[in-house]
Design an enzyme around this catalytic site. Structure first.
Site, short mmCIF file in Angstrom:
data_model
loop_
_atom_site.label_atom_id
_atom_site.label_comp_id
_atom_site.label_asym_id
_atom_site.label_seq_id
_atom_site.Cartn_x
_atom_site.Cartn_y
_atom_site.Cartn_z
N ASP A 57 21.79 -124.96 111.36
CA ASP A 57 22.38 -125.99 110.51
C ASP A 57 22.07 -125.62 109.06
OD1 ASP A 57 23.61 -128.83 111.42
OD2 ASP A 57 22.79 -129.01 109.39
N VAL A 98 27.47 -120.77 107.51
CA VAL A 98 28.40 -119.80 108.10
C VAL A 98 29.38 -119.21 107.10
CG1 VAL A 98 28.22 -120.78 110.42
CG2 VAL A 98 30.02 -121.59 108.85
N ASN A 116 30.38 -124.11 116.59
CA ASN A 116 30.69 -125.52 116.40
C ASN A 116 30.90 -125.90 114.93
OD1 ASN A 116 30.67 -128.46 117.28
ND2 ASN A 116 28.88 -128.44 115.92
N TYR A 156 42.75 -128.88 107.68
CA TYR A 156 41.98 -128.89 108.92
C TYR A 156 42.82 -128.38 110.09
CZ TYR A 156 38.82 -130.74 112.54
OH TYR A 156 37.97 -130.88 113.61
N LYS A 183 42.07 -125.11 112.40
CA LYS A 183 41.87 -125.19 113.85
C LYS A 183 42.92 -124.41 114.61
CE LYS A 183 38.13 -127.74 114.08
NZ LYS A 183 36.88 -127.17 114.59
N ALA A 209 36.53 -137.42 119.06
CA ALA A 209 35.18 -137.70 119.57
C ALA A 209 34.41 -138.35 118.43
CB ALA A 209 34.49 -136.43 120.03
#
Length: 261
Positions: free
Chosen positions: A49, A78, A104, A169, A173, A202
């Site tokens: 993280d 990242v 993730n 986004y 994706k 989610a």
């Protein structure tokens, strides 16, 4: 709205395996996947993280909640290649080789195309898509040398669907999906599998900060169950893809949704 089903106990799907998960501190899908990996019998786990305190707390929580002592944390952004390389090196050493990598890390937000600056566009793509690419590029040499390994990417149904104020986004994706398919063909020659999950919605704290309550309520209402997924319901599908039960699957994107993808 249907009730949330009971939490599913572990079935040793990852017995004896080692797992590395990015962006896994906090209350999102990453932390749920880390907890599930421990509950599914992994022998060692590393999470990364960008927030030191949150990472430290997440490692402690995973040990306390699952009883797995071999849980390690490593700071990693990242978007920074040196940090990605350091994460892979640390995981390879501490875990004695990484069997499963779950990519993730991602970033969302809301913005109309005409109001979106280059910096906002680039930031979402750099974290969500290019970050997944950097991690995959760094992890594959070790996995391919061993002739085994699994990578699971976190995509989104927005890689297929259209939604207002989500161009950055959705583009990121969709790119994760394409990266999954293409890299999987290359990795298959070396016995490594790469697949992705594509959740619809989610609900977790990070998503609540990035989207309005009205939008989230509307999206949840469209689902067949009339509710958003629990983060562990998405993590369950990640565990299936990470396990030997999906041994013939590579380059696939599984929709985790209660409506058509």
């Amino acid at each position: 709205m249907t009730q949330v089903p009971p939490y599913v106990p572990g079935h040793e799907l990852l017995s004896g395996k080692t797992v590395l998960i990015t962006a896994a501190a906090g209350a999102g899908i990453g932390f749920a996947a880390a907890r599930r990996a421990a509950e599914e019998g992994c022998r060692a786990l590393m999470i990364s993280d960008i927030h030191p305190r949150r990472l430290e707390e997440a490692v402690a929580a995973l040990k306390q909640q699952t009883g797995l002592e071999a849980v390690y944390g490593q700071l990693c952004n990242v978007t920074v290649e040196d940090e990605v390389q350091a994460l892979i090196a640390a995981a390879e050493e501490r875990l004695c080789g990484v069997d499963v990598l779950i990519n993730n890390a991602g970033l969302g937000g809301q913005a109309a195309v005409v109001e979106m600056g280059d910096d906002e566009w680039q930031r979402v793509l750099d974290i969500t898509l290019t970050g997944t690419f950097r991690m995959t590029r760094a992890m594959l040499p070790a996995m391919q040398a061993r002739g085994r390994g699994v990578i699971v990417n976190n995509a989104s149904v927005l890689g297929w669907r259209a939604q207002k104020e989500q161009a950055h986004y959705a583009a990121a994706k969709a790119g994760v999906m394409a990266l999954t398919r293409c890299s999987a063909l290359e990795a298959a020659d070396h016995g490594v599998r790469i697949n992705a999950v594509a959740p619809s919605i989610a609900l977790h704290d990070f998503l609540k900060k990035a989207s309005s309550a009205e939008l989230l309520e509307e999206l949840a209402s469209r689902e067949a169950f009339g509710r958003a997924a629990e983060v562990w319901e998405v993590a369950n599908v990640m565990m299936f893809l990470a396990s030997d039960y999906s041994s013939y699957m590579t380059g696939e994107v599984l929709s985790v949704s209660s409506q058509r993808a």
